[in-house]
Design a protein around this motif. Structure first.
Motif, PDB file in Angstrom:
ATOM      1  N   TRP A 144       0.842  -1.189   0.000  1.00 20.55           N
ATOM      2  CA  TRP A 144       0.000   0.000   0.000  1.00 20.55           C
ATOM      3  C   TRP A 144       0.875   1.236   0.000  1.00 20.55           C
ATOM      4  N   HIS A 145       2.108   1.107  -0.402  1.00 26.23           N
ATOM      5  CA  HIS A 145       3.146   2.116  -0.211  1.00 26.23           C
ATOM      6  C   HIS A 145       2.820   3.495  -0.774  1.00 26.23           C
ATOM      7  N   PHE A 146       2.338   3.576  -1.996  1.00 27.13           N
ATOM      8  CA  PHE A 146       2.072   4.892  -2.569  1.00 27.13           C
ATOM      9  C   PHE A 146       0.955   4.788  -3.596  1.00 27.13           C
ATOM     10  N   ALA A 147       0.417   5.933  -3.962  1.00 30.62           N
ATOM     11  CA  ALA A 147      -0.624   5.969  -4.987  1.00 30.62           C
ATOM     12  C   ALA A 147      -0.278   7.048  -5.998  1.00 30.62           C
ATOM     13  N   GLU A 148      -0.356   6.700  -7.258  1.00 33.34           N
ATOM     14  CA  GLU A 148      -0.191   7.722  -8.281  1.00 33.34           C
ATOM     15  C   GLU A 148      -1.340   8.714  -8.175  1.00 33.34           C
ATOM     16  N   ASP A 149      -1.054   9.944  -8.517  1.00 34.51           N
ATOM     17  CA  ASP A 149      -2.092  10.974  -8.467  1.00 34.51           C
ATOM     18  C   ASP A 149      -3.306  10.541  -9.278  1.00 34.51           C
ATOM     19  N   GLY A 150      -4.476  10.675  -8.676  1.00 33.60           N
ATOM     20  CA  GLY A 150      -5.712  10.341  -9.361  1.00 33.60           C
ATOM     21  C   GLY A 150      -6.141   8.892  -9.235  1.00 33.60           C
ATOM     22  N   LEU A 151      -5.321   8.054  -8.558  1.00 29.80           N
ATOM     23  CA  LEU A 151      -5.660   6.630  -8.480  1.00 29.80           C
ATOM     24  C   LEU A 151      -6.948   6.402  -7.695  1.00 29.80           C
ATOM     25  N   ILE A 204       9.458   1.316   3.117  1.00 32.48           N
ATOM     26  CA  ILE A 204       8.061   1.428   2.681  1.00 32.48           C
ATOM     27  C   ILE A 204       7.122   1.446   3.883  1.00 32.48           C
ATOM     28  N   ALA A 205       7.379   0.564   4.858  1.00 27.98           N
ATOM     29  CA  ALA A 205       6.512   0.489   6.034  1.00 27.98           C
ATOM     30  C   ALA A 205       6.520   1.790   6.837  1.00 27.98           C
ATOM     31  N   VAL A 206       7.650   2.505   6.804  1.00 32.73           N
ATOM     32  CA  VAL A 206       7.797   3.729   7.600  1.00 32.73           C
ATOM     33  C   VAL A 206       7.337   4.965   6.834  1.00 32.73           C
ATOM     34  N   THR A 207       7.636   5.025   5.534  1.00 33.94           N
ATOM     35  CA  THR A 207       7.360   6.237   4.754  1.00 33.94           C
ATOM     36  C   THR A 207       6.136   6.120   3.859  1.00 33.94           C
ATOM     37  N   GLY A 208       5.744   4.891   3.525  1.00 32.79           N
ATOM     38  CA  GLY A 208       4.651   4.710   2.581  1.00 32.79           C
ATOM     39  C   GLY A 208       5.075   4.878   1.138  1.00 32.79           C
ATOM     40  N   MET A 209       6.387   4.888   0.866  1.00 35.59           N
ATOM     41  CA  MET A 209       6.859   5.155  -0.487  1.00 35.59           C
ATOM     42  C   MET A 209       7.914   4.158  -0.938  1.00 35.59           C
ATOM     43  N   PHE A 210       7.861   3.803  -2.212  1.00 30.26           N
ATOM     44  CA  PHE A 210       8.979   3.156  -2.883  1.00 30.26           C
ATOM     45  C   PHE A 210      10.039   4.208  -3.173  1.00 30.26           C
ATOM     46  N   THR A 211      11.282   3.828  -3.111  1.00 28.36           N
ATOM     47  CA  THR A 211      12.346   4.737  -3.506  1.00 28.36           C
ATOM     48  C   THR A 211      12.236   5.047  -4.994  1.00 28.36           C
ATOM     49  N   GLY A 212      12.217   6.324  -5.312  1.00 27.91           N
ATOM     50  CA  GLY A 212      12.149   6.731  -6.707  1.00 27.91           C
ATOM     51  C   GLY A 212      10.758   6.701  -7.305  1.00 27.91           C
ATOM     52  N   ALA A 213       9.764   6.310  -6.544  1.00 26.70           N
ATOM     53  CA  ALA A 213       8.396   6.250  -7.067  1.00 26.70           C
ATOM     54  C   ALA A 213       7.830   7.654  -7.241  1.00 26.70           C
ATOM     55  N   GLU A 221      -2.177   6.681   7.766  1.00 32.63           N
ATOM     56  CA  GLU A 221      -2.467   6.344   9.160  1.00 32.63           C
ATOM     57  C   GLU A 221      -2.051   4.927   9.519  1.00 32.63           C
ATOM     58  N   GLU A 222      -1.709   4.108   8.528  1.00 33.76           N
ATOM     59  CA  GLU A 222      -1.255   2.744   8.805  1.00 33.76           C
ATOM     60  C   GLU A 222       0.268   2.592   8.725  1.00 33.76           C
TER      61      GLU A 222
END
Length: 291
Positions: A144-151, A204-213, A221-222
């Protein structure tokens, strides 16, 4: 073999269940210090995003993903497996499937067997307490790391997921908040681009992001703390494998299994956690790897 291998016996709905359960129990004869054939794996449903999750509410078009197992079947299999000394691991994506599995674990299982939900996407709020009360474990992905804008808007517009689940996915912090033993994992290489190392997973668990995504954190909140992420990948895994008395943390009387890392992942910038690499690996007190 410089690791401990946990093995599961997968049972499909087309199998002769009695024979499969007996074979899973028989596999325990191969157990050793480093090989643990102590689990049965089942798949409850498909994935929410493909329209095959067993969910509540229904998908916007009114259809429902089909479960592979009835609650009665799950309850009886859990009862028999736990009597054999085998723990259940059931993969579930839809919240309705999760509830059915928890019912089966409570009504058919033994709390001390640490029956486990796997790769869980959605959980109803009331089920967290039931999991904690009955020592039900969970291993969850962090995709659930990140979402592209508009997803989120796209999913809502096209009815890809049930209403209210557009901006939600895989829980993690809620397990810790409710006292549930949780571990985490990567889906590498099944999911393209997912990390294959613990520090990539931790970031990912801490930031919610893939590197370079290119995108933004998803369901923030999770997200968990660094300490919680490490707990999910160390002592909690040892507990899940019933080896916490000998591995999973550094203390007197345990095997000396540990990593020396070239970066302090507890204090470095969170976007640099993925850069950490093992400088040396020790297994049972012996150096088995070094840079």
């Amino acid at each position: 073999m410089h690791f401990v291998l946990g093995l599961s016996y997968e049972i499909e709905s087309w199998m002769n269940i009695d024979e499969a359960l007996a074979k899973a129990a028989d596999a325990k004869k191969f157990a050793s210090t480093r090989v643990k054939p102590n689990w049965i794996k089942l798949f409850m449903d498909g994935t929410v995003e493909t329209g095959t999750g067993f969910v509540d509410p229904l998908y916007p078009d009114g259809h429902q993903g089909l479960p592979n197992w009835s609650e009665e079947q799950l309850t009886e299999m859990t009862r028999v497996a736990n009597e054999y000394g085998v723990t259940m691991h059931i993969h579930a994506m839809g919240n309705k499937g999760v509830t059915r599995i928890i019912n089966a674990f409570i009504n058919g299982g033994k709390d001390e067997m640490r029956n486990t939900l796997v790769h869980v996407r959605n959980i109803d709020e009331a089920d967290y307490k039931r999991m904690a009360d009955h020592n039900i474990y969970v291993t969850s992905g962090v995709l659930w790391h990140f979402a592209e804008d508009g997803l989120v808007e796209h999913m809502r517009e096209h009815g890809i997921v049930p209403a209210g689940q557009e901006d939600k996915s895989y829980p993690m912090k809620s397990y810790f908040d409710n006292g549930i033993i949780a571990t985490t994992h990567s889906d590498y290489p099944a999911t393209s681009g997912s990390p294959d190392d613990p520090f990539g997973i931790m970031e990912i668990a801490v930031t919610g992001m893939f590197t370079g995504a290119i995108g933004k954190p998803y369901w923030t909140e999770e997200l968990v703390t660094r300490e919680q992420a490490i707990t999910a990948m160390t002592i909690n895994i040892a507990k899940q494998m019933f080896i916490e008395d000998e591995r999973g943390s550094v203390s007197v009387g345990k095997y000396a299994d540990f990593l020396l890392v070239n970066k302090d992942v507890l204090t470095c910038p969170v976007t640099e956690i993925h850069e950490a690499k093992p400088a040396a690996t020790y297994f049972e007190g012996k150096k088995v790897f070094s840079m």
